[in-house]
Motif scaffolding. Structure first.
Motif, PDB file in Angstrom:
ATOM      1  N   GLU A 107     -23.728 134.032  17.523  1.00  4.97           N
ATOM      2  CA  GLU A 107     -23.382 134.078  18.943  1.00  4.97           C
ATOM      3  C   GLU A 107     -22.780 132.747  19.373  1.00  4.97           C
ATOM      4  O   GLU A 107     -23.315 131.692  19.078  1.00  4.97           O
ATOM      5  CB  GLU A 107     -24.632 134.376  19.793  1.00  4.97           C
ATOM      6  CG  GLU A 107     -24.325 134.377  21.294  1.00  4.97           C
ATOM      7  CD  GLU A 107     -25.527 134.762  22.163  1.00  4.97           C
ATOM      8  OE1 GLU A 107     -26.601 135.087  21.613  1.00  4.97           O
ATOM      9  OE2 GLU A 107     -25.374 134.731  23.401  1.00  4.97           O
ATOM     10  N   ASN A 143     -20.452 135.776  25.086  1.00  2.50           N
ATOM     11  CA  ASN A 143     -21.000 136.157  26.392  1.00  2.50           C
ATOM     12  C   ASN A 143     -19.881 136.331  27.406  1.00  2.50           C
ATOM     13  O   ASN A 143     -18.992 135.490  27.511  1.00  2.50           O
ATOM     14  CB  ASN A 143     -21.973 135.089  26.879  1.00  2.50           C
ATOM     15  CG  ASN A 143     -23.217 135.023  26.022  1.00  2.50           C
ATOM     16  OD1 ASN A 143     -24.075 135.899  26.102  1.00  2.50           O
ATOM     17  ND2 ASN A 143     -23.288 134.015  25.170  1.00  2.50           N
ATOM     18  N   GLU A 198     -21.045 140.369  24.839  1.00  2.00           N
ATOM     19  CA  GLU A 198     -22.381 140.533  25.425  1.00  2.00           C
ATOM     20  C   GLU A 198     -22.265 140.528  26.944  1.00  2.00           C
ATOM     21  O   GLU A 198     -21.833 139.544  27.544  1.00  2.00           O
ATOM     22  CB  GLU A 198     -23.312 139.420  24.947  1.00  2.00           C
ATOM     23  CG  GLU A 198     -23.499 139.424  23.434  1.00  2.00           C
ATOM     24  CD  GLU A 198     -24.626 138.510  22.966  1.00  2.00           C
ATOM     25  OE1 GLU A 198     -25.229 137.808  23.796  1.00  2.00           O
ATOM     26  OE2 GLU A 198     -24.895 138.502  21.752  1.00  2.00           O
ATOM     27  N   ASP A 220     -26.923 142.362  27.040  1.00  2.00           N
ATOM     28  CA  ASP A 220     -27.708 141.140  26.886  1.00  2.00           C
ATOM     29  C   ASP A 220     -28.979 141.206  27.726  1.00  2.00           C
ATOM     30  O   ASP A 220     -29.020 141.910  28.733  1.00  2.00           O
ATOM     31  CB  ASP A 220     -26.846 139.956  27.349  1.00  2.00           C
ATOM     32  CG  ASP A 220     -27.172 138.686  26.601  1.00  2.00           C
ATOM     33  OD1 ASP A 220     -28.170 138.663  25.857  1.00  2.00           O
ATOM     34  OD2 ASP A 220     -26.426 137.703  26.756  1.00  2.00           O
ATOM     35  N   LYS A 280     -29.577 143.981  23.155  1.00  2.00           N
ATOM     36  CA  LYS A 280     -30.255 142.735  22.801  1.00  2.00           C
ATOM     37  C   LYS A 280     -31.538 142.645  23.612  1.00  2.00           C
ATOM     38  O   LYS A 280     -31.511 142.581  24.842  1.00  2.00           O
ATOM     39  CB  LYS A 280     -29.352 141.530  23.072  1.00  2.00           C
ATOM     40  CG  LYS A 280     -28.182 141.445  22.109  1.00  2.00           C
ATOM     41  CD  LYS A 280     -27.504 140.101  22.147  1.00  2.00           C
ATOM     42  CE  LYS A 280     -28.215 139.073  21.296  1.00  2.00           C
ATOM     43  NZ  LYS A 280     -27.403 137.827  21.167  1.00  2.00           N
TER      44      LYS A 280
HETATM   45 CA    CA Z   1     -26.087 136.289  25.027  1.00  2.14          CA
END
Ligand code: CA
Ligand code: C2E
Ligand code: CA
Ligand code: CA
Length: 275
Positions: free
Chosen positions: A59, A113, A145, A175, A196
């Motif tokens: 990530e 993200n 995400e 997320d 997630k």
């Molecule tokens: Ca994240």
């Protein structure tokens, strides 16, 4: 206070309720950082498969090394960037860096993200498509995400972007799952590829009976819908064992590694492949 774990962040951490002066200073300094370069760095945290323990992706997490204040947590400057619109430039920077980095490793996924603000821009999906092309990265190697709220955003632009991105082959992950409203019920209707599981549930594993039940319910429901699951914030071998037993697909957390600069990530991946 809100200082994150390792004690690296010192600035702006006393209270979340920032005065206007502080906020404006962050905005000004952020503009300067974007214009001048050298202060904003993309770090990468490896993500492992629970089954074979291999690194399957990473990530991208933004780091700001402020010339006077040192490392400032994204938890403080991302909200300011969202309010001021600077998040569009910041997001574009992170995405292009992450895609360029990922183009080296076939078979690995890079997770980036995305702010709800970015997703509401009608041109977002097209920007992502261009960034992928410029980096020579396969769309399926990119996972975006988004928060639950952003994923269920009713505005046409956000929904359109998600639809176009998925049609392109880009993966979408929710997320911090479980922290929003009516989460478990919503899982049924979300058009995404991965869930997630928020670290607040992972923390309670082996300590609070309820958290294990919640994680199990999320994983089972996700799998029943053909979605993959990743647990974030894995810090102990007990949490690792519990999550693996439950059948969670991927694991991410300080137990394996914090987010590191690209060269350290490369060393980590090469070292693991040799063994
Ligand atoms: Ca994240
Ligand atoms: P997030 O997306 O939920 O990212 C996970 C956060 O948990 C990261 O904090 C990561 O460093 C931290 N973390 C990882 N493993 C562990 C662990 O085992 N235990 C604990 N306690 N924490 C762990 P970080 O890097 O400070 O980022 C905070 C948040 O800032 C992110 O939360 C994300 O919402 C936002 N953010 C970071 N980079 C970006 C970006 O490029 N774009 C956008 N829009 N937001 C970003
Ligand atoms: Ca998260
Ligand atoms: Ca978060």
């Amino acid at each position: 206070s809100k200082t994150t774990g390792r004690g690296r962040y010192s600035f702006f951490s006393e209270d979340m309720d920032m005065t206007l002066g502080r906020r404006q200073r962050i905005e000004l300094d952020l503009r300067l950082a974007l214009a001048e370069g050298g202060q904003l760095h993309v770090y990468y945290q490896p993500i492992r498969s629970a089954r074979d323990r291999q690194i399957v992706g990473y990530e991208a997490l933004l780091r700001w090394n402020h010339p006077e204040s040192g490392w400032i947590s994204p938890e403080f400057f991302i909200p300011v960037a969202e309010e001021t619109g600077l998040i569009e430039d910041i997001g574009a920077y992170v995405l292009s860096e992450a895609c360029a980095a990922a183009a080296f490793w076939t078979g690995m996924t890079v997770a980036v993200n995305v702010s709800a603000v970015e997703l509401r821009n009608p041109a977002y999906a097209e920007k992502v498509e261009k960034t992928l092309a410029a980096a020579g990265l396969e769309p399926r190697q990119l996972e975006l995400e988004v928060t639950e709220t952003a994923a269920t955003d009713e505005t046409t632009a956000a929904a359109d972007n998600l639809r176009r991105l998925r049609a392109l082959g880009v993966k979408i992950a929710i997320d911090d799952f479980g922290t929003g409203f009516s989460s478990l019920g919503r899982l049924q209707s979300l058009n995404v590829d991965r869930i997630k599981i928020d670290k607040s549930f992972v923390r309670g594993l082996g300590q609070k009976a309820g958290d294990e039940a919640i994680i199990r319910a999320i994983v089972d429901l996700a799998h029943a819908r053909g979605l993959k699951t990743t647990a974030e914030g894995v810090e102990t071998p007990e949490q690792d064992a519990g999550l693996t037993r439950i059948g969670c697909d991927n694991l991410q957390g300080y137990l394996y590694s914090k987010a590191v600069p690209l060269h350290e990530l490369k060393d980590m991946i090469v070292a693991r492949r040799k063994t």
